[in-house]
Design a protein around this motif. Structure first.
Motif, PDB file in Angstrom:
ATOM      1  N   ARG A  42      -0.647   7.538 -20.087  1.00 40.90           N
ATOM      2  CA  ARG A  42      -1.002   8.818 -19.462  1.00 40.90           C
ATOM      3  C   ARG A  42      -2.421   8.804 -18.880  1.00 40.90           C
ATOM      4  N   LEU A  43      -3.223   7.821 -19.257  1.00 36.76           N
ATOM      5  CA  LEU A  43      -4.587   7.754 -18.747  1.00 36.76           C
ATOM      6  C   LEU A  43      -4.616   7.547 -17.233  1.00 36.76           C
ATOM      7  N   ALA A  44      -3.544   6.978 -16.695  1.00 33.88           N
ATOM      8  CA  ALA A  44      -3.485   6.713 -15.255  1.00 33.88           C
ATOM      9  C   ALA A  44      -2.868   7.860 -14.471  1.00 33.88           C
ATOM     10  N   ALA A  45      -2.602   9.002 -15.122  1.00 28.43           N
ATOM     11  CA  ALA A  45      -2.053  10.156 -14.404  1.00 28.43           C
ATOM     12  C   ALA A  45      -3.026  10.576 -13.310  1.00 28.43           C
ATOM     13  N   GLY A  46      -2.503  10.714 -12.098  1.00 29.75           N
ATOM     14  CA  GLY A  46      -3.355  11.075 -10.966  1.00 29.75           C
ATOM     15  C   GLY A  46      -3.850   9.878 -10.186  1.00 29.75           C
ATOM     16  N   GLY A  47      -3.483   8.663 -10.612  1.00 28.99           N
ATOM     17  CA  GLY A  47      -3.876   7.466  -9.867  1.00 28.99           C
ATOM     18  C   GLY A  47      -4.353   6.354 -10.785  1.00 28.99           C
ATOM     19  N   ARG A  48      -3.933   5.122 -10.492  1.00 27.10           N
ATOM     20  CA  ARG A  48      -4.313   3.978 -11.319  1.00 27.10           C
ATOM     21  C   ARG A  48      -5.814   3.717 -11.272  1.00 27.10           C
ATOM     22  N   TRP A  49      -6.478   4.207 -10.206  1.00 30.43           N
ATOM     23  CA  TRP A  49      -7.925   4.013 -10.109  1.00 30.43           C
ATOM     24  C   TRP A  49      -8.650   4.658 -11.283  1.00 30.43           C
ATOM     25  N   LEU A 242     -17.633   4.310  -6.034  1.00 27.95           N
ATOM     26  CA  LEU A 242     -16.433   4.850  -5.407  1.00 27.95           C
ATOM     27  C   LEU A 242     -15.479   5.481  -6.418  1.00 27.95           C
ATOM     28  N   TYR A 243     -15.580   5.088  -7.681  1.00 25.51           N
ATOM     29  CA  TYR A 243     -14.824   5.826  -8.703  1.00 25.51           C
ATOM     30  C   TYR A 243     -15.331   7.268  -8.761  1.00 25.51           C
ATOM     31  N   ALA A 244     -16.660   7.418  -8.791  1.00 23.64           N
ATOM     32  CA  ALA A 244     -17.245   8.760  -8.813  1.00 23.64           C
ATOM     33  C   ALA A 244     -16.873   9.527  -7.551  1.00 23.64           C
ATOM     34  N   ALA A 245     -16.831   8.827  -6.412  1.00 21.83           N
ATOM     35  CA  ALA A 245     -16.464   9.474  -5.154  1.00 21.83           C
ATOM     36  C   ALA A 245     -15.040  10.015  -5.212  1.00 21.83           C
ATOM     37  N   ARG A 246     -14.112   9.218  -5.764  1.00 20.98           N
ATOM     38  CA  ARG A 246     -12.724   9.664  -5.842  1.00 20.98           C
ATOM     39  C   ARG A 246     -12.571  10.867  -6.768  1.00 20.98           C
ATOM     40  N   ARG A 247     -13.346  10.894  -7.846  1.00 16.21           N
ATOM     41  CA  ARG A 247     -13.287  12.073  -8.720  1.00 16.21           C
ATOM     42  C   ARG A 247     -13.786  13.313  -7.986  1.00 16.21           C
ATOM     43  N   LEU A 248     -14.909  13.167  -7.296  1.00 14.44           N
ATOM     44  CA  LEU A 248     -15.465  14.311  -6.581  1.00 14.44           C
ATOM     45  C   LEU A 248     -14.536  14.781  -5.472  1.00 14.44           C
ATOM     46  N   LEU A 249     -13.902  13.842  -4.788  1.00 18.31           N
ATOM     47  CA  LEU A 249     -12.991  14.206  -3.701  1.00 18.31           C
ATOM     48  C   LEU A 249     -11.725  14.874  -4.223  1.00 18.31           C
ATOM     49  N   SER A 250     -11.214  14.392  -5.349  1.00 20.34           N
ATOM     50  CA  SER A 250      -9.933  14.905  -5.849  1.00 20.34           C
ATOM     51  C   SER A 250     -10.089  16.149  -6.719  1.00 20.34           C
ATOM     52  N   GLU A 251     -11.270  16.357  -7.316  1.00 18.99           N
ATOM     53  CA  GLU A 251     -11.419  17.432  -8.283  1.00 18.99           C
ATOM     54  C   GLU A 251     -12.389  18.524  -7.851  1.00 18.99           C
ATOM     55  N   THR A 252     -13.001  18.383  -6.675  1.00 19.38           N
ATOM     56  CA  THR A 252     -13.901  19.431  -6.176  1.00 19.38           C
ATOM     57  C   THR A 252     -13.645  19.635  -4.693  1.00 19.38           C
ATOM     58  N   ARG A 253     -14.291  20.661  -4.139  1.00 19.20           N
ATOM     59  CA  ARG A 253     -14.213  20.911  -2.694  1.00 19.20           C
ATOM     60  C   ARG A 253     -15.561  20.661  -2.033  1.00 19.20           C
ATOM     61  N   GLU A 254     -16.408  19.849  -2.663  1.00 16.14           N
ATOM     62  CA  GLU A 254     -17.701  19.531  -2.066  1.00 16.14           C
ATOM     63  C   GLU A 254     -17.510  18.855  -0.708  1.00 16.14           C
ATOM     64  N   PRO A 255     -18.322  19.201   0.293  1.00 16.41           N
ATOM     65  CA  PRO A 255     -18.238  18.535   1.598  1.00 16.41           C
ATOM     66  C   PRO A 255     -18.464  17.035   1.456  1.00 16.41           C
ATOM     67  N   ILE A 256     -17.790  16.266   2.273  1.00 12.23           N
ATOM     68  CA  ILE A 256     -17.865  14.803   2.179  1.00 12.23           C
ATOM     69  C   ILE A 256     -19.298  14.315   2.383  1.00 12.23           C
ATOM     70  N   LYS A 257     -20.028  14.931   3.292  1.00 19.67           N
ATOM     71  CA  LYS A 257     -21.406  14.496   3.525  1.00 19.67           C
ATOM     72  C   LYS A 257     -22.273  14.730   2.293  1.00 19.67           C
ATOM     73  N   ASP A 258     -21.977  15.787   1.538  1.00 21.63           N
ATOM     74  CA  ASP A 258     -22.740  16.059   0.320  1.00 21.63           C
ATOM     75  C   ASP A 258     -22.392  15.052  -0.779  1.00 21.63           C
ATOM     76  N   ILE A 259     -21.122  14.691  -0.861  1.00 15.54           N
ATOM     77  CA  ILE A 259     -20.712  13.676  -1.830  1.00 15.54           C
ATOM     78  C   ILE A 259     -21.395  12.352  -1.520  1.00 15.54           C
ATOM     79  N   ALA A 274     -17.237   2.354   3.662  1.00 17.11           N
ATOM     80  CA  ALA A 274     -17.130   1.708   2.357  1.00 17.11           C
ATOM     81  C   ALA A 274     -15.905   2.220   1.596  1.00 17.11           C
ATOM     82  N   PHE A 275     -15.645   3.505   1.673  1.00 17.21           N
ATOM     83  CA  PHE A 275     -14.507   4.101   0.971  1.00 17.21           C
ATOM     84  C   PHE A 275     -13.196   3.575   1.554  1.00 17.21           C
ATOM     85  N   HIS A 276     -13.127   3.491   2.880  1.00 16.41           N
ATOM     86  CA  HIS A 276     -11.909   3.013   3.543  1.00 16.41           C
ATOM     87  C   HIS A 276     -11.656   1.548   3.217  1.00 16.41           C
ATOM     88  N   THR A 277     -12.714   0.747   3.175  1.00 18.19           N
ATOM     89  CA  THR A 277     -12.565  -0.670   2.864  1.00 18.19           C
ATOM     90  C   THR A 277     -11.993  -0.863   1.470  1.00 18.19           C
TER      91      THR A 277
END
Length: 290
Positions: A42-49, A242-259, A274-277
């Motif tokens: 269950r630790l991978a719920a929401g994505g294997r990342w 990028l782990y922190a980035a994915r959490r912020l993107l999936s769990e908040t509505r912060e603007p991408i430039k602020d993240i 970098a995120f796309h790569t």
């Protein structure tokens, strides 16, 4: 509907200061303060990342693997795990692991305010004898049963079983003689880098600056990381950011430039590349999918 134990408020001291400020602004959830027991799958719920990417928790966790095998990176050192492995990870230690379809077991999160006496360092215990295997499974079952019970004194009983778990860990560490083992220099440096990286990953500092703080060259640092975990120092840094980035993107509505700014990227454009790569998606596409 697990009944939580009453513990203290979450400890944010293991989160780097720039990111901590960002999390407060974004109202990003931090790990709960209560003890929880969940199936490892269950630790991978929401994505294997969520299990594979480098990250750290603000609370200790014990993983009891009862079936399956794979690779786990703990404090900058990669090793194999298998059936009947008990892995204890203190708060603030960067880690990530492969979660295969056949991997089963239990993860116990102690909560950021837990006062149980626990090891101060990473412990990877390969439990080969039947008696300690049965003991650990029984203690975890007792904790779960008391947490789900409405009987008088169930909170207190669960705490006592947690105390027994701490004693079980102490005895297994003593039996394994882990503290006496000589650690190779490359692994020691990778562990120091991992600890520094967890504090500084959102500062914007690159590998050269982090290597200088450790008193080594970037080349020596990267060579040691490759020897210890099969990955370059820069890869570990990018993975953690990028782990922190994915959490912020999936769990908040912060603007991408602020993240991007929170995580120390020089520009939103560089963050997007970098995120796309790493993920194969742009930040905005990842957020829509999440």
């Amino acid at each position: 509907s697990t009944k939580p134990l009453s513990l203290l408020e979450p400890d944010r001291t293991q989160i780097s200061q720039p990111l901590a400020a960002g999390l407060r602004v974004a109202n990003l959830p931090v790990p709960p303060s209560q003890v929880r027991i969940v199936p490892i799958q269950r630790l991978a719920a929401g994505g294997r990342w969520r299990v594979e990417a480098m990250r750290a928790l603000s609370e200790p966790v014990l993983m009891w693997i009862t079936r399956g095998q794979g690779r786990i990176t703990l404090g900058g050192v990669t090793r194999g795990y298998g059936t009947h492995n008990a892995v204890f990870i203190p708060a603030g230690v960067m880690h990530g692991f492969d979660l295969g379809a056949q991997t089963h077991g239990t993860a116990l999160f102690f909560g950021s305010g837990c006062d149980v006496t626990l090891p101060h360092s990473i412990q990877h215990l390969r439990i080969r004898e039947t008696t300690p295997q049965t003991e650990l499974s029984g203690i975890l079952e007792n904790i779960q049963r008391e947490m789900e019970s409405n009987r008088p004194g169930s909170d207190r009983a669960a705490r006592h079983h947690l105390g027994l778990l701490g004693v079980w860990l102490e005895r297994q560490v003593e039996a394994a003689g882990i503290e006496a083992k000589r650690i190779p220099a490359a692994r020691r440096l990778a562990a120091r880098y991992s600890a520094l990286l967890e504090r500084e990953f959102s500062s914007g500092h690159g590998v050269a600056a982090l290597a200088a703080e450790l008193g080594v060259t970037p080349t020596h640092l990267s060579r040691s990381c490759r020897e210890a975990c099969g990955r370059a120092a820069s890869d570990l840094l990018q993975d953690r950011r990028l782990y922190a980035a994915r959490r912020l993107l999936s769990e908040t509505r912060e603007p991408i430039k602020d993240i991007s700014a929170m995580l120390g990227f020089t520009s939103a454009a560089y963050f997007t590349r970098a995120f796309h790569t790493r993920t194969g998606k742009t930040p905005s596409a990842f957020r829509k999918g999440a």
